[in-house]
Design an enzyme around this catalytic site. Structure first.
Site, short mmCIF file in Angstrom:
data_model
loop_
_atom_site.label_atom_id
_atom_site.label_comp_id
_atom_site.label_asym_id
_atom_site.label_seq_id
_atom_site.Cartn_x
_atom_site.Cartn_y
_atom_site.Cartn_z
N CYS A 55 18.33 27.65 45.49
CA CYS A 55 17.55 28.90 45.62
C CYS A 55 16.37 28.91 44.64
O CYS A 55 16.55 28.81 43.43
CB CYS A 55 18.47 30.09 45.39
N CYS A 58 16.48 31.68 42.07
CA CYS A 58 17.48 31.38 41.04
C CYS A 58 16.93 30.41 40.01
O CYS A 58 17.14 30.56 38.80
CB CYS A 58 18.75 30.80 41.67
N CYS A 190 55.28 49.24 33.76
CA CYS A 190 55.78 47.87 33.93
C CYS A 190 54.71 46.84 33.55
O CYS A 190 53.62 46.82 34.13
CB CYS A 190 56.22 47.69 35.38
N CYS A 193 53.69 44.54 36.37
CA CYS A 193 52.84 45.25 37.33
C CYS A 193 51.39 45.28 36.84
O CYS A 193 50.46 45.10 37.63
CB CYS A 193 53.33 46.68 37.54
#
Length: 440
Positions: A55, A58, A190, A193
């Protein structure tokens, strides 16, 4: 000799554009293997550029990005993702053009788009502004994070991609749905979790995009919604269950990383999804849409109907449909056309030199294609597609560098072809002597 020189120039160009950043820069190279650890689980503010080495914009941004990274060292993290190589990361954050810059603040699962200037000074100013806001939020007790306690899950980007379910909404959303659901039962306190949260959120976004919403990821706070927890025998956290229409729920016992979850979700999708459509190329909209909306589109060019008849053509189509079903997990697009019907397409793909039928697979994003050089049979095509699925096989740029023009035409009517009827010419008034004179 000319080819050798061209090859060396091409290789030099490739090496130049693929090395926008190096380990000696203050820009941190990010990949799928370190992104979660470096960015998502970090307390730091991150500026991340999603780029493609080829690009031009970029390449022009690179020195300014390096300058900003040096100025912000030990203050704000500055990273870069080669989204052309790591397309899963780009897709996860909705990157559609290059360069795309995102700011990962307090809520790492909901980054903000950077819309400022492309100079080092403008980037630094935006970073410091975001940093000030982050500090103010912390002073005010607003972490904004996905894991900010019992209410944190509902306040993050997961609210969009991870569906929060309750005792009241579960049956309508899950049990009455035709879609496949992966449901996490969790407890806010938890630790496992909390570790799963960013992986679950990232997987939810990717699965939603890749399955077009046909597989959904959800979460249930089992400490609040105890009716559901009791119904499904939840005794530990997190517990993940898979729900499919008309079947009893089953436990998910796979890995807890984004890639593990996505892989299982795609398996569920392919098991339940119908085979992809095999479309005849009759206009530009069908061809371009099919190729642009899929990672690859497989294009078959079948012999003219006069050469095969309807029976022969249908046998080819049956092979294509069988393989489309076999590779449906890849979610490729599938197209076919008749030899000579789309001359510019054939020319751009170098089809025709080996005769018909022929096949090519197009990556419309990169404007590259791979050509089937083996037999046009179930086995030959399967070997070709298997190589593509592993990222192997030789490719070439699409002729002209852009999607070829498509000629509108009527769809095949499913019948045998008919030779054109020649017009009868009345020669009764033509004298043979005149013909002989004309020939002389």
């Amino acid at each position: 000799m000319a080819r050798l020189v061209l090859g060396l120039v091409s290789c030099t160009f490739f090496l130049a554009v693929s090395a926008l950043y190096s380990s000696s820069d203050d820009v941190i190279e990010l990949t799928p293997s370190n992104f979660n650890r470096e960015v998502i689980q970090s307390d730091s503010l991150w500026l991340v550029e999603f780029y493609a080495p080829w690009c031009g914009h970029c390449q022009r941004l690179t020195p300014e990005w390096k300058k900003a990274a040096s100025a912000l060292k030990d203050v704000v993290k500055v990273g870069a993702v080669n989204a052309d190589k790591h397309q899963s990361l780009g897709g996860q954050y909705g990157v559609q053009g290059f360069p795309t810059i995102k700011i990962f603040g307090a809520n790492k699962n909901k980054p903000e788009d950077y819309q400022g200037g492309r100079t080092g000074e403008a980037i630094v100013d935006a970073a410091l502004s975001a940093l000030r806001q982050l500090v103010k939020d912390r002073l005010g007790g607003r972490s904004g994070g996905y894991s900010s306690g019992k209410q944190g899950r509902g306040d993050s980007s997961s609210k969009k991609d991870v569906v929060e379910l309750t005792d009241d909404t579960f049956d309508k959303n899950v049990l009455d749905s035709e879609d496949v659901w992966m449901v996490e039962f969790y407890a806010p306190w938890c630790g496992h979790c909390k570790n799963l949260e960013p992986e679950w959120a990232a997987a939810a976004t990717e699965v939603k995009e890749q399955t077009k919403g046909k597989v959904k990821l959800a979460a249930v706070d089992a400490t609040v919604n105890q009716v559901l927890a009791s119904r499904y025998g939840i005794k530990g956290f997190p517990t993940i269950k898979i729900f499919q229409k008309g079947e009893s729920p089953v436990d998910y016992d796979g890995g807890r990383t984004r890639s593990d979850i996505v892989s299982r979700a795609l398996d569920l999708f392919s098991d339940n999804a119908p085979p992809p459509e095999l479309l005849e190329i009759i206009n530009e909209d069908i061809a371009k849409k099919t190729c642009e909306e899929h990672q690859l589109c497989v294009v078959a060019v079948l012999p003219h109907i006069l050469d095969t008849g309807a029976t022969g053509r249908n046998s080819y189509l049956e092979v294509l449909l069988k393989l489309a079903d076999k590779y449906k997990k890849k979610m490729w697009g599938w197209l076919w056309t008749e030899a000579g019907a789309q001359y510019e397409l054939e020319n751009a793909l170098g089809i025709g030199g080996f005769g018909y039928p022929a096949m090519a697979a197009i990556n419309a994003r990169k404007m590259k294609f791979a050509l089937l050089k083996g037999s046009f049979s179930e086995q030959g095509i399967n070997e070709f597609l298997r190589e593509l699925s592993f990222g192997r096989g030789s490719t070439a740029p699409v002729g002209g560098g852009s999607f070829p023009n498509i000629t509108p035409r009527e769809p095949w009517d499913g019948k045998d072809g008919e030779l054109p009827v020649e017009d009868d010419i009345d020669l009764s008034d033509v004298e043979l002597d005149d013909l002989e004179k004309d020939e002389l």
